[in-house]
Enzyme design. Structure first.
Site, PDB file in Angstrom:
ATOM      1  N   CYS A  98       0.397  -8.311   2.605  1.00 17.75           N
ATOM      2  CA  CYS A  98      -1.025  -8.043   2.433  1.00 17.75           C
ATOM      3  C   CYS A  98      -1.787  -8.796   3.501  1.00 17.75           C
ATOM      4  CB  CYS A  98      -1.509  -8.560   1.077  1.00 17.75           C
ATOM      5  SG  CYS A  98      -0.653  -7.821  -0.286  1.00 17.75           S
TER       6      CYS A  98
ATOM      7  N   LEU B 280      -3.266  -0.672  -2.499  1.00 18.77           N
ATOM      8  CA  LEU B 280      -3.196  -1.488  -3.717  1.00 18.77           C
ATOM      9  C   LEU B 280      -4.283  -1.164  -4.742  1.00 18.77           C
ATOM     10  CD1 LEU B 280      -2.175  -4.881  -2.090  1.00 18.77           C
ATOM     11  CD2 LEU B 280      -0.707  -3.239  -3.246  1.00 18.77           C
TER      12      LEU B 280
END
Ligand SMILES: Cc1cc2nc3c(=O)[nH]c(=O)nc-3n(C[C@H](O)[C@H](O)[C@H](O)COP(=O)(O)OP(=O)(O)OC[C@H]3O[C@@H](n4cnc5c(N)ncnc54)[C@H](O)[C@@H]3O)c2cc1C
Ligand SMILES: Cc1cc2nc3c(=O)[nH]c(=O)nc-3n(C[C@H](O)[C@H](O)[C@H](O)COP(=O)(O)OP(=O)(O)OC[C@H]3O[C@@H](n4cnc5c(N)ncnc54)[C@H](O)[C@@H]3O)c2cc1C
Ligand SMILES: Cc1cc2nc3c(=O)[nH]c(=O)nc-3n(C[C@H](O)[C@H](O)[C@H](O)COP(=O)(O)O)c2cc1C
Ligand SMILES: Cc1cc2nc3c(=O)[nH]c(=O)nc-3n(C[C@H](O)[C@H](O)[C@H](O)COP(=O)(O)O)c2cc1C
Ligand code: FES
Ligand code: FES
Lengths: 282, 314, 314, 282
Positions: C130, C73
């Site tokens: 995540c 990310l």
């Protein structure tokens, strides 16, 4: 040891020639001594796509015929329809290309010990192994008639040379573009009723084999058919290629069409159960 | 010379290369292509109590670098297996790991009982990726409690004689906790990974292609998932032998799984493409190990987990 | 003419083909190869509150018919995204689905708050694959409760204006229950599937190849897993729009996912092999739909689930 | 619109020739008008493995040089080391084969407006783009020295024609099998100390680029290097190819070597952080 896959071996063969014949490719492979073990009905499993291929399974093709002595030694002929990516790849291989194959695989057509009246019925590329078979039968003194069918003329495979071993060759197409219009199975009931057939050998789409089995049911005609089921391994280890077959006592089990077939006794295949599963075992 | 031998529990094998359950049938079919004595062991197709027809066809679809199968454990049942298939393997001097599968916890124990007295078995692989008919068809391997109970039942029935290898499914949120559970329940080793739940839609019929609708994905496509599973479980349970599998098609693939933590390697789908694949892989593995200075397979097991040296860190 | 349009919640798109989050960066890079107005929408790389460097390199390894990535990310953070990337996309008349990612439930809500007032957004995709720093790094999408709470927070913050698409991970035992949970919490649609947790060992260093050790498997290798996930979830929740993805590289692949139940298709890894892939796929899809007699994409969505007719059964 | 990937396009090119040169393949591709956009330092992204390949990502290769007018129109030369399966596939493509490529990609070497003394340092196939660069620099009136290094002579790529544009060409091999024994970086400190170099252009393995950056640090010499990071997309959309680069204010960010590179300012690359991540953003 066992007899399963007996005399099968893996070989890197060379393409001797690749010709278009109608909608098919006639591919000749140099396979040397391997031809000695090949019988009509056997098939070959071919690795497709080359070294970096995302295709991981071999493709099955009937051995159309073998020649023991050619300019290059023993050779094997295949008749291939360019269908999906694997068969298209094979059809694109040119003279001199090398092909990774395993053969001979599967059961062969049973050859009668007496001269019989044989009817060979082929659908589409299913005629491929029938010409080699016709030759063997002819040499045994059989009367050999061959009926070939397809949707259209381009899908009829009937080589000139092949006709030598055949007494009568009739062609049926659904669109009437070659031979008679209609289905290859239509004349069979008449032939049987007239007592003109002892054995039917068939190779082609499953619905055709099934129809023939239904036609001969109740008669004395023997029906040997070469079935075509989707195969992952071709050598009996994966159990993907099964279909329901009854033994002489009527017990149904799922037989592998790669090692218990492709040639099977049409009267033992439980056609109505293909794609289903039989009742649970008692 | 590389020492290829490996052990799982008290079972010793001359090579770390095994067939994968369901990818070698009963062994007979491969004997034309390979000498069964040359490999570690034949892992048999999972056998159940009764004969079974399996799932309807089509049973397979090829996918990019993989295939999806739904065989549905077709087989002759344990009695026929013990009277025909096993004696044949033993007569060939092949080492045998028998894979068992059941629909109830009781069925697994029953199978174990029958194996107990059968001669010539090196180990039992317990395939718990089967639907549990007693619990809404939930796959045993996806349920930590059911997994444990299956292994517990088999362990109690077998006693300490035969090593038990619990075969796990990757289709779970927390593989390590399932692994720990079955080890606590008495598994001597773990087989990782079974196929990944998948589906293929046929674009002609516009329905699921397989007779059984869903199936299991295998072959090189899933190798990175297998490596991750083996690495994770070896990290958590470094002393538990792992029989690694999933997409191994070359010596380099086998070495990758061994470095991740596998003590043995099962070759499944690759045998469909080449029935002698397992021998080629074995030879390639020997070469790769020796180029890297290993003198035994054992030295390479889990090597990817070694601590980073200072010199590498800079 | 085929009606390609599709909807997710109250958002309308002229085409069912979208980029996949993280596989089109901010959209600028693709503009040389495709006209962004021609596709359904650009799904942006998941954006977090703060700028992030991501994971160390190497960040990718190619695998058979797939690749494993661990980008981690990397991105400019929401403020830079809103002041630079979004206005550019809007100026290009591209439709935009903004993907957000957080490390805490609060972070997701904060991101949603900032999006609320931003003009030109069609929908929000919530990437819950995540690690949750508040719960031992357990991935949100692998925890039914955390998944639900993330979506609940985003829903409350956004109000009813923007459709929320919850993006789920396939690395779970029970995908359907997670899907139901996030739908209950207010998701208007589901994105299936994120990458599959994987690993590659480098045979030279004999350690995990990726800087981040594990990574996510994407590309054609995982397509059968995506099809299964979409089919299962559509079966359980037939009225919830699904944005399908995972290995789509051709019109036939897109159609396979649509038949399984996807209303839209994100193209990810295929764009790496060909930056114009999405346009080729769109054209192929139109052709395949019309050959099959469909006059709209909508007719094909979930078509593989239709009841078997009597005639087929015989 | 944007400038990213400006003038990049996808093209099916034909292989004009493929020759082995030492341990490399010199591959000439017919790319037509595309050559007009190609500058020294740019690279090409090639689809490998053919139609059925399990390889899904393109492979990056520096454009060694382009020729605007040839018997076949514009052509592009690549120097390819047969390394893994993708590059081996490319090296196996024969005359007439078609290659799916995207080019030109990435940044180019900056060309000084004044005549400068330029040192071009190449490692292995890294010399490929340097000959095209040398030509451009020569035409600008620069003095061009070229130092090439490799582990062994077979890995030195230094074509006859290329030498025309170069004032001095020196070769270093670690095994001494060609040119002088040693590393190509060894003579550089001396050249700098003697004030003989204004700009260094380098292309080769990352450790070589890093070593040169350390050598020039503190001097006035400008260092433009073409980095080589593993790339999944080559066009800026995947973020796999990043390395830490400082801007003029010293802020470090992870830059994409495919669009912010491959040619970068060596003094801005944070060599000690390559393969690590910088401190978290404040
Ligand atoms: C015993 C036997 C003999 C055959 N003989 C011939 C022959 O002589 N000439 C010929 O052209 N074809 C023959 N076939 C069919 C041929 O195997 C398939 O057309 C071919 O495998 C299709 O592969 P593909 O990659 O082109 O298609 P794809 O659809 O891409 O293949 C995908 C997978 O499905 C399997 N498959 C697809 N179609 C069939 C099919 N009709 N039968 C079995 N498996 C299939 C493939 O083997 C492969 O594993 C025979 C099949 C069998 C089982
Ligand atoms: C900007 C740039 C310019 C390049 N120029 C040249 C050149 O002129 N000549 C040449 O021979 N090679 C060059 N390379 C290296 C070349 O891209 C790799 O050797 C090639 O990708 C290896 O692919 P493979 O399939 O043979 O190897 P594999 O190891 O099978 O490749 C697997 C994956 O890793 C990547 N990879 C492997 N090695 C490298 C590497 N050294 N650099 C980047 N990615 C790698 C591949 O791209 C592929 O995605 C260049 C690389 C980059 C990034
Ligand atoms: C056709 C087929 C049948 C299988 N049957 C079984 C089985 O009966 N029992 C079992 O535990 N695993 C079975 N498996 C799973 C394999 O043993 C193996 O775990 C999986 O295929 C991954 O390895 P591979 O990629 O090398 O095939 C089967 C796999 C395939 C492809
Ligand atoms: C390099 C890369 C980066 C990705 N980054 C993100 C991301 O930032 N957010 C996200 O939700 N998914 C991300 N994904 C997952 C994709 O959006 C997609 O779900 C997955 O790759 C499967 O689709 P594909 O096979 O078409 O790539 C990423 C995938 C790749 C390959
Ligand atoms: S194809 Fe594998 S058993 Fe017949
Ligand atoms: S290679 Fe994809 S961003 Fe550079």
């Amino acid at each position: 040891m066992t007899n399963i896959n007996k005399s099968s071996e893996r070989l890197i063969a060379t393409v001797v020639s690749n010709k278009r014949v109608g909608q098919y490719h006639q591919i000749l492979l140099n396979v040397g001594q391997m031809v000695n073990g090949c019988k009509p009905g056997n098939f070959v499993a071919i690795k497709v796509g080359g070294d970096n291929a995302k295709m991981i399974l071999r493709r099955a093709f009937a051995i159309s015929r073998v020649s023991h002595s050619g300019p290059y030694g023993g050779s094997m002929e295949l008749i291939v329809a360019p269908f999906g990516q694997g068969s298209k790849w094979l059809c694109a291989q040119i003279e001199g290309a090398t092909i990774d194959l395993i053969a001979p695989l599967g059961t062969a057509f049973g050859i009668p010990t007496e001269p019989v009246r044989a009817l060979l019925v082929g659908g589409g590329y299913g005629s491929a192994p029938l010409f080699g078979l016709a030759e063997v039968l002819k040499n045994r003194g059989c009367r050999v008639d061959m009926y070939l069918g397809a949707s259209t003329g381009g899908k009829i495979y009937a080589p000139m040379e092949g006709k030598r071993s055949v007494n009568v060759l009739k062609i049926y197409t659904e669109d009437g573009s070659m031979g008679e219009r209609g289905r290859v199975t239509e004349p069979i009931p008449g032939l049987i009723a007239d007592g003109l057939v002892d054995v039917i050998y068939s190779c082609g789409p499953m619905p055709m084999l099934r129809a023939i089995s239904h036609i001969v049911a109740g008669s004395d005609v023997v029906h040997q058919c070469a079935v075509e089921e989707s195969m992952a391994c071709g050598v009996g280890i994966c159990m993907t290629c099964v279909l329901p077959v009854a033994d002489s006592e009527g017990n149904v089990s799922m037989k592998r069409s790669c090692i218990d077939g492709p040639v099977m006794d049409g009267s033992q295949v439980m056609w109505d159960l293909v794609g289903k599963i039989p009742e649970a075992h008692a | 010379m590389i020492d290829l031998s490996t052990t799982i529990g008290n079972a010793w094998f001359p090579s770390p290369l095994f067939t994968a359950s369901g990818c070698a049938s009963s062994g007979k079919e491969l004997a034309q292509f390979i000498d069964l004595r040359e490999i570690g062991a034949v892992v048999t197709k999972s056998v159940m109590s009764k004969p079974r027809h399996g799932r309807p066809t089509p049973r397979m679809a090829e996918t990019p670098s993989g295939m999806v199968n739904s065989i549905g454990l077709q087989g002759p049942g344990i009695d026929a297996f013990l009277s025909h298939d096993l004696p044949w393997l033993v007569s060939q001097k092949a080492r045998v790991i028998v894979s068992i599968a059941g629909e109830t916890i009781e069925e697994y124990s029953t199978l174990a009982r029958k194996l107990r007295s059968a001669p010539g078995i090196s180990a039992v692989e317990v395939n718990i990726s089967c639907p549990n008919v007693e619990n809404r068809g939930l796959v045993f391997a996806c349920d930590p409690d059911a997994s444990r109970r299956v292994i517990d039942g088999v362990r109690k029935t077998l006693g300490g004689e035969l090593p038990i290898i619990a075969k796990l499914s990757p289709d779970v949120t927390d593989l390590v906790s399932i692994a720990k559970g079955v080890v606590d329940a008495g598994a001597d080793g773990l087989a990782l990974i079974n196929t990944v739940l998948s589906m293929v839609i046929n674009l002609d019929t516009m329905r699921p292609h397989l007779g059984g609708k869903t199936g299991g994905l295998s072959g090189p496509a899933i190798r990175p998932i297998a490596v991750r599973a083996i690495y994770q479980v070896h990290e958590a349970l470094p002393h538990i032998p792992i029989l690694g599998m999933g997409g191994v098609a070359s010596g380099r693939d086998a070495l990758e799984l061994i470095l991740a933590g596998a003590k043995g390697i099962s070759v499944g789908t690759a045998s469909f493409g080449d029935p002698a694949a397992i021998i080629t892989i074995q030879n390639e593995l020997i070469e790769l190990l020796s180029v890297r200075g290993f003198t035994s397979v054992a030295q390479a097991v889990g090597f990817a987990h070694r601590p980073v040296e200072e010199s590498e860190n800079s």
